[in-house]
Write a protein that holds these residues in place. Structure first.
Motif, PDB file in Angstrom:
ATOM      1  N   LYS A 131      28.224 -58.638  14.015  1.00 36.18           N
ATOM      2  CA  LYS A 131      29.511 -58.936  13.383  1.00 36.18           C
ATOM      3  C   LYS A 131      29.314 -59.532  11.989  1.00 36.18           C
ATOM      4  O   LYS A 131      30.092 -59.246  11.063  1.00 36.18           O
ATOM      5  CB  LYS A 131      30.317 -59.892  14.259  1.00 36.18           C
ATOM      6  N   ASP A 139      28.674 -56.765   9.537  1.00 33.61           N
ATOM      7  CA  ASP A 139      29.915 -56.075   9.163  1.00 33.61           C
ATOM      8  C   ASP A 139      30.717 -56.880   8.134  1.00 33.61           C
ATOM      9  O   ASP A 139      31.336 -56.312   7.235  1.00 33.61           O
ATOM     10  CB  ASP A 139      30.773 -55.823  10.401  1.00 33.61           C
ATOM     11  N   ARG A 140      30.727 -58.190   8.268  1.00 36.65           N
ATOM     12  CA  ARG A 140      31.492 -59.009   7.322  1.00 36.65           C
ATOM     13  C   ARG A 140      30.933 -58.917   5.907  1.00 36.65           C
ATOM     14  O   ARG A 140      31.684 -58.966   4.936  1.00 36.65           O
ATOM     15  CB  ARG A 140      31.498 -60.476   7.773  1.00 36.65           C
ATOM     16  N   ALA A 156      29.079 -52.793  13.821  1.00 37.25           N
ATOM     17  CA  ALA A 156      29.043 -53.637  15.006  1.00 37.25           C
ATOM     18  C   ALA A 156      29.674 -52.982  16.222  1.00 37.25           C
ATOM     19  O   ALA A 156      29.252 -53.227  17.359  1.00 37.25           O
ATOM     20  CB  ALA A 156      29.732 -54.967  14.710  1.00 37.25           C
TER      21      ALA A 156
END
Length: 429
Positions: free
Chosen positions: A180, A183-184, A218
């Motif tokens: 995650k 991805d951010r 993700a």
């Protein structure tokens, strides 16, 4: 002439009848669809943009990096790679001279994030006496911490870690957060945060490490836990895991091997160590399928050539690490031909003739293998590859680790390297 020009524009491959004052002009006109081309780039659908990055960086989520003193996490690593200023583990401000275009944080899959939990006194981990002892020594620092770190690394190599470390209870949640975070920080067109991890196979101390890189985000990568050495130390089993991942998710992965110079002759074999037989077409095809790249240079030495194999090449002795494997078992000259990429490329042609498929047809990249959370690769401003030897007045006198009677100093680590790729756009795809 204007009328003639207009007629040329209207007529292709037919007879043109032009009325010019005082003259009836009849002519055959054959207009080519395109004029001859002299620029190969005018209409080519090829990647023209060079992008620079690192496919091999470790943060505090890697057990060995944290034990050596790294405190920077995955977010710090991405911020630094994007050109931001961060505070290194030993308190110094650090910033790249030029931001990277992409980064793969490739923390070790075995015991992913466990060391942070150990230092924090995680209740599940503190149930084991050996783990409590390691924690006490790591918090003590200095030689005590270094000794504990080396014992942990040996535990990974030998498959003898305490059950509370290897049961995956800590690592499974860490992996979900890990993907995650990628991805951010992923910004298509500006910066690619590519998901990855390192599978750290070391049978008998022989380096067979591979980094696994995901094309996916993700949503797919988080569906399957990374493959670990606890499950298997055989590359064939890693390839099977990769196939299973793609079958389940519809995603894409590849593996990128590195440091054959520490494999004691096992990285590019003619004889499959798992079977004792000469590698066959199935092995060759699967390796070619899953390992299209090789990390030819990084902090633990150069993997292209060796002066024993290339005596007439004055560059073959660049950053040579050839004392032993990671065991350590001392190096024998006969091992060298199966450790270096240049020999592998030649042997691959031989297998192509014999088997109809080349197991060693690969592209080449460099990367850092930095264990500081900082993707640094400048020779003229060497920041150190382990946190214990980041810049200070005495770092040249501190060892990074000891393997048997072999001592490894921080200044012996290579400054290289980075990976370059030609691309159309800066995206994971």
């Amino acid at each position: 002439m204007n009328a003639l020009t207009r007629c040329y524009r209207r007529v292709t491959h037919r007879t043109a009848r032009l009325l010019v004052p005082g003259l009836l002009l009849v002519m055959n006109v054959a207009i080519a669809a395109e004029p001859p081309g002299y620029s190969p780039y005018a209409n080519g659908d090829i990647p023209l943009r060079p992008l620079w990055g690192d496919t091999h960086l470790h943060t505090s989520l890697s057990m060995d990096a944290r034990a050596f003193g790294a405190t920077l996490g995955v977010e710090d690593a991405y911020r630094f790679a994007r050109g931001e200023t961060v505070t290194a583990s030993r308190g110094q401000k650090a910033r790249l001279s030029r931001p990277l275009d992409f980064l793969v944080v490739a923390d070790h899959s075995d015991a992913l994030g466990v060391m942070n939990a150990l230092i924090a006194g995680d209740e599940h981990l503190m149930g084991d006496a050996r783990v409590r002892g390691w924690r006490q020594r790591i918090l003590q620092g200095g030689k005590a911490a270094l000794g504990a770190a080396m014992e942990l690394i040996d535990g990974v190599s030998s498959g003898k870690l305490p059950a509370v470390i290897s049961d995956g209870k800590v690592s499974s949640q860490v992996w979900r957060d890990y993907v995650k975070t990628a991805d951010r920080y992923n910004e298509p067109g500006r910066f690619t945060a590519m998901i990855g991890y390192e599978w750290t196979s070391m049978p008998g101390g022989n380096n067979l490490h591979r980094n696994v890189l995901y094309r996916d985000g993700a949503e797919l990568a988080g569906q399957v836990q990374p493959f670990t050495v606890i499950e298997s130390d055989r590359p064939e089993d890693l390839w099977a895991w990769m196939q299973a991942y793609e079958d389940k998710t519809g995603g894409r992965v590849l593996a990128l091997a590195h440091n054959g110079n520490l494999s004691n002759g096992l990285m590019f074999p003619e004889i499959n160590p798992a079977t004792g037989n000469r590698i066959d077409a199935d092995y060759a095809a699967r390796r070619a399928r899953w390992e299209p790249l090789y990390e030819i240079t990084q902090m633990k030495g150069d993997g292209e050539a060796h002066p024993f194999l290339s005596p007439n090449d004055e560059f073959a002795d660049y950053e040579t690490w050839d004392k032993a494997n990671l065991g350590p078992v001392k190096k024998q000259p006969a091992m060298l031909q199966y450790e270096y990429a240049r020999e592998a490329l030649k042997n691959g042609l031989k297998f192509q003739r014999e088997l109809g498929v080349n197991p060693y047809r690969f592209g080449l990249v460099g990367s850092t293998d930095s264990h500081t959370g900082l993707s640094t690769a400048e020779e003229d401003n060497f920041f150190g590859k382990h946190s214990g030897v980041e810049p200070d007045a005495s770092r040249t006198r501190r060892p990074v680790g000891e393997l048997g009677d072999i001592r490894i100093m921080g200044w012996e680590m290579a400054g290289s390297g980075y990976a370059a790729v030609w691309a159309k756009d800066n995206t994971r795809e």
